[in-house]
Design a protein around this motif. Structure first.
Motif, PDB file in Angstrom:
ATOM      1  N   SER A   1      19.748  18.666  -8.147  1.00  0.00           N
ATOM      2  CA  SER A   1      21.012  18.177  -7.589  1.00  0.00           C
ATOM      3  C   SER A   1      20.800  17.579  -6.203  1.00  0.00           C
ATOM      4  O   SER A   1      21.469  16.609  -5.822  1.00  0.00           O
ATOM      5  CB  SER A   1      22.043  19.308  -7.530  1.00  0.00           C
ATOM      6  N   ASP A   2      19.852  18.132  -5.429  1.00  0.00           N
ATOM      7  CA  ASP A   2      19.556  17.596  -4.101  1.00  0.00           C
ATOM      8  C   ASP A   2      18.906  16.222  -4.210  1.00  0.00           C
ATOM      9  O   ASP A   2      19.188  15.321  -3.411  1.00  0.00           O
ATOM     10  CB  ASP A   2      18.639  18.552  -3.343  1.00  0.00           C
ATOM     11  N   LEU A   3      18.016  16.068  -5.204  1.00  0.00           N
ATOM     12  CA  LEU A   3      17.392  14.763  -5.408  1.00  0.00           C
ATOM     13  C   LEU A   3      18.426  13.749  -5.888  1.00  0.00           C
ATOM     14  O   LEU A   3      18.415  12.580  -5.457  1.00  0.00           O
ATOM     15  CB  LEU A   3      16.255  14.872  -6.423  1.00  0.00           C
ATOM     16  N   LEU A   4      19.326  14.179  -6.753  1.00  0.00           N
ATOM     17  CA  LEU A   4      20.399  13.283  -7.208  1.00  0.00           C
ATOM     18  C   LEU A   4      21.219  12.772  -6.033  1.00  0.00           C
ATOM     19  O   LEU A   4      21.535  11.577  -5.950  1.00  0.00           O
ATOM     20  CB  LEU A   4      21.317  14.019  -8.197  1.00  0.00           C
ATOM     21  N   ALA A   5      21.565  13.672  -5.113  1.00  0.00           N
ATOM     22  CA  ALA A   5      22.361  13.278  -3.951  1.00  0.00           C
ATOM     23  C   ALA A   5      21.615  12.256  -3.097  1.00  0.00           C
ATOM     24  O   ALA A   5      22.211  11.281  -2.602  1.00  0.00           O
ATOM     25  CB  ALA A   5      22.714  14.515  -3.122  1.00  0.00           C
ATOM     26  N   LYS A   6      20.304  12.451  -2.915  1.00  0.00           N
ATOM     27  CA  LYS A   6      19.513  11.517  -2.109  1.00  0.00           C
ATOM     28  C   LYS A   6      19.402  10.151  -2.779  1.00  0.00           C
ATOM     29  O   LYS A   6      19.494   9.107  -2.130  1.00  0.00           O
ATOM     30  CB  LYS A   6      18.126  12.104  -1.835  1.00  0.00           C
ATOM     31  N   VAL A   7      19.184  10.154  -4.092  1.00  0.00           N
ATOM     32  CA  VAL A   7      19.068   8.881  -4.820  1.00  0.00           C
ATOM     33  C   VAL A   7      20.394   8.135  -4.787  1.00  0.00           C
ATOM     34  O   VAL A   7      20.423   6.905  -4.599  1.00  0.00           O
ATOM     35  CB  VAL A   7      18.610   9.137  -6.264  1.00  0.00           C
ATOM     36  N   ARG A   8      21.482   8.864  -4.956  1.00  0.00           N
ATOM     37  CA  ARG A   8      22.799   8.217  -4.906  1.00  0.00           C
ATOM     38  C   ARG A   8      23.036   7.578  -3.541  1.00  0.00           C
ATOM     39  O   ARG A   8      23.546   6.456  -3.440  1.00  0.00           O
ATOM     40  CB  ARG A   8      23.899   9.229  -5.213  1.00  0.00           C
ATOM     41  N   ALA A   9      22.683   8.297  -2.485  1.00  0.00           N
ATOM     42  CA  ALA A   9      22.875   7.764  -1.138  1.00  0.00           C
ATOM     43  C   ALA A   9      21.937   6.594  -0.854  1.00  0.00           C
ATOM     44  O   ALA A   9      22.328   5.595  -0.231  1.00  0.00           O
ATOM     45  CB  ALA A   9      22.655   8.876  -0.114  1.00  0.00           C
ATOM     46  N   GLN A  10      20.697   6.705  -1.338  1.00  0.00           N
ATOM     47  CA  GLN A  10      19.694   5.669  -1.083  1.00  0.00           C
ATOM     48  C   GLN A  10      20.018   4.373  -1.806  1.00  0.00           C
ATOM     49  O   GLN A  10      19.859   3.280  -1.239  1.00  0.00           O
ATOM     50  CB  GLN A  10      18.322   6.178  -1.523  1.00  0.00           C
ATOM     51  N   LEU A  11      20.468   4.473  -3.056  1.00  0.00           N
ATOM     52  CA  LEU A  11      20.674   3.276  -3.885  1.00  0.00           C
ATOM     53  C   LEU A  11      22.140   2.920  -4.093  1.00  0.00           C
ATOM     54  O   LEU A  11      22.439   1.870  -4.671  1.00  0.00           O
ATOM     55  CB  LEU A  11      19.995   3.476  -5.248  1.00  0.00           C
ATOM     56  N   GLY A  12      23.041   3.797  -3.659  1.00  0.00           N
ATOM     57  CA  GLY A  12      24.460   3.514  -3.816  1.00  0.00           C
ATOM     58  C   GLY A  12      24.910   3.470  -5.260  1.00  0.00           C
ATOM     59  O   GLY A  12      25.662   2.570  -5.667  1.00  0.00           O
ATOM     60  N   VAL A  13      24.460   4.437  -6.076  1.00  0.00           N
ATOM     61  CA  VAL A  13      24.808   4.467  -7.497  1.00  0.00           C
ATOM     62  C   VAL A  13      25.561   5.756  -7.811  1.00  0.00           C
ATOM     63  O   VAL A  13      25.603   6.689  -7.004  1.00  0.00           O
ATOM     64  CB  VAL A  13      23.537   4.379  -8.377  1.00  0.00           C
ATOM     65  N   ASP A  14      26.170   5.818  -9.019  1.00  0.00           N
ATOM     66  CA  ASP A  14      26.877   7.029  -9.417  1.00  0.00           C
ATOM     67  C   ASP A  14      25.886   8.055  -9.954  1.00  0.00           C
ATOM     68  O   ASP A  14      24.689   7.772 -10.111  1.00  0.00           O
ATOM     69  CB  ASP A  14      27.966   6.730 -10.440  1.00  0.00           C
ATOM     70  N   GLU A  15      26.375   9.264 -10.258  1.00  0.00           N
ATOM     71  CA  GLU A  15      25.490  10.350 -10.661  1.00  0.00           C
ATOM     72  C   GLU A  15      24.768  10.055 -11.968  1.00  0.00           C
ATOM     73  O   GLU A  15      23.572  10.340 -12.098  1.00  0.00           O
ATOM     74  CB  GLU A  15      26.279  11.658 -10.788  1.00  0.00           C
TER      75      GLU A  15
END
Length: 341
Positions: free
Chosen positions: A215-229
């Motif tokens: 879940s922490d990696l998901l949050a970082k990827v979402r913030a980095q790339l601006g995508v949904d979960e």
């Protein structure tokens, strides 16, 4: 007479492990004929939706509806247990009749009456040698809540444990005995909690839990790339974007603790860690294995909890092939029941 009746009592031979996770419910049905357990069915079901703690609704969870092929006679439940307290404790000499009193004191619980405790003697001490005991405390309200998922019909609730520990049971049962003659590590990456354990010749030497996961990696990827979960999950699994920096940032606290833990165990146990097995979605993320391997300078291997188990034909849906790691907690819950009985 009590011992005799215990031996005559019917022991579970048809069980279903139910790992109630935050993202999904992982279910494995196993049967044992003689001494050999067999996986006869497995499935990933939607996550159980519990009422919020401040909700006016009753705290009772919904009944868990299992497909007929998954309905073993006994239900072995596992749950994340973010609030659980898990400690590997040492006591001088044998763990005698006063051990439980010492265990409660050693767990460091602020309000012990709010917890349900269990323990397992990992190694029994004699004379001047120490006893090593794994102690577990889960909130009483959680211990009462999860069995209510199986409040009617089969399977009948039989046991409840923390998912990370159940995964460790699966690891010990499925790693070849030749490998267990060495000192090994295992990391089980969950959605929100990850578990690290180090074993020396099959005996638990250290266990740590970390409140982070995929879940922490998901949050970082979402913030980095601006995508949904959902898109972020796809990126993590298929490697369509370079997310190595996000992986490094998420893994950094774990790797630091892993180094400290390895040094401690190697000195105390007079051993050398031969390798680390990893399981979980985070382990499949781009660069995760290489990052751990490079920083630790040690062999890192993916672990499949079904690899050395007997699996009946058609037990697993085709889409689960390659994702067997999701079943570690459910498999361990089943194997622990067979082990204890």
């Amino acid at each position: 007479m009590k011992a005799l009746m215990g031996r005559l009592k019917s022991k579970p031979t048809d069980v279903v492990g139910i790992d109630v996770g935050t993202a999904a419910t992982k279910v494995v049905r196993m049967q044992r004929h003689g001494q050999t357990p067999t996986v006869v069915a497995a499935e990933i079901l939607p996550a159980v939706r519990f009422a919020a703690e401040d909700s006016p609704e009753p705290p009772h969870p919904p009944l868990l509806e299992l497909p007929p092929r998954l309905k073993g006679r006994y239900g072995c439940l596992a749950f994340t247990g973010e609030n659980a307290v898990i400690k590997l404790l040492t006591f001088p000499g044998a763990f005698d009749e006063h051990g439980e009193e010492r265990l409660v004191e050693s767990m460091g619980l602020e309000n012990p009456e709010n917890y349900r405790l269990a323990y397992k003697v990992v190694s029994e001490g004699h004379g001047r040698s120490e006893s090593r005991v794994l102690g577990v405390a889960v909130l009483e309200k959680e211990a009462q809540m999860f069995p209510r998922l199986l409040a009617s019909g089969f399977p009948v609730p039989f046991s409840l444990e923390v998912s990370g520990l159940a995964s460790m049971t699966a690891f010990l049962h499925t790693i070849p005995s030749s490998a267990m003659e060495q000192a090994l590590g295992v990391i089980e990456f969950g959605a929100s909690v990850s578990t690290l354990a180090l074993f020396n010749r099959g005996v638990l030497a250290l266990i740590r839990r970390f409140n982070f996961g995929v879940s922490d990696l998901l949050a970082k990827v979402r913030a980095q790339l601006g995508v949904d979960e959902e898109t972020a999950r796809g990126i993590i699994s298929d490697g369509s974007f370079d997310i190595s920096q996000s992986v490094v940032e998420v893994l950094d606290p774990l790797v630091k603790q892993l180094r400290i833990s390895r040094d401690f165990v190697e000195r105390r146990e007079n051993c050398r860690l031969a390798g680390i097995y990893v399981s979980g979605a985070l382990a499949r993320a781009g660069g995760a294995l290489g990052e751990i391997e490079a920083l630790m300078e040690i062999e890192v291997l993916l672990w499949n909890p079904l690899e050395n188990l007997r699996v009946a034909k058609g037990a697993l849906p085709e889409w689960l092939t390659g994702s067997e790691w999701q079943l570690a907690g459910a498999v361990g819950a089943c194997l622990a029941t067979f082990e204890e009985t």
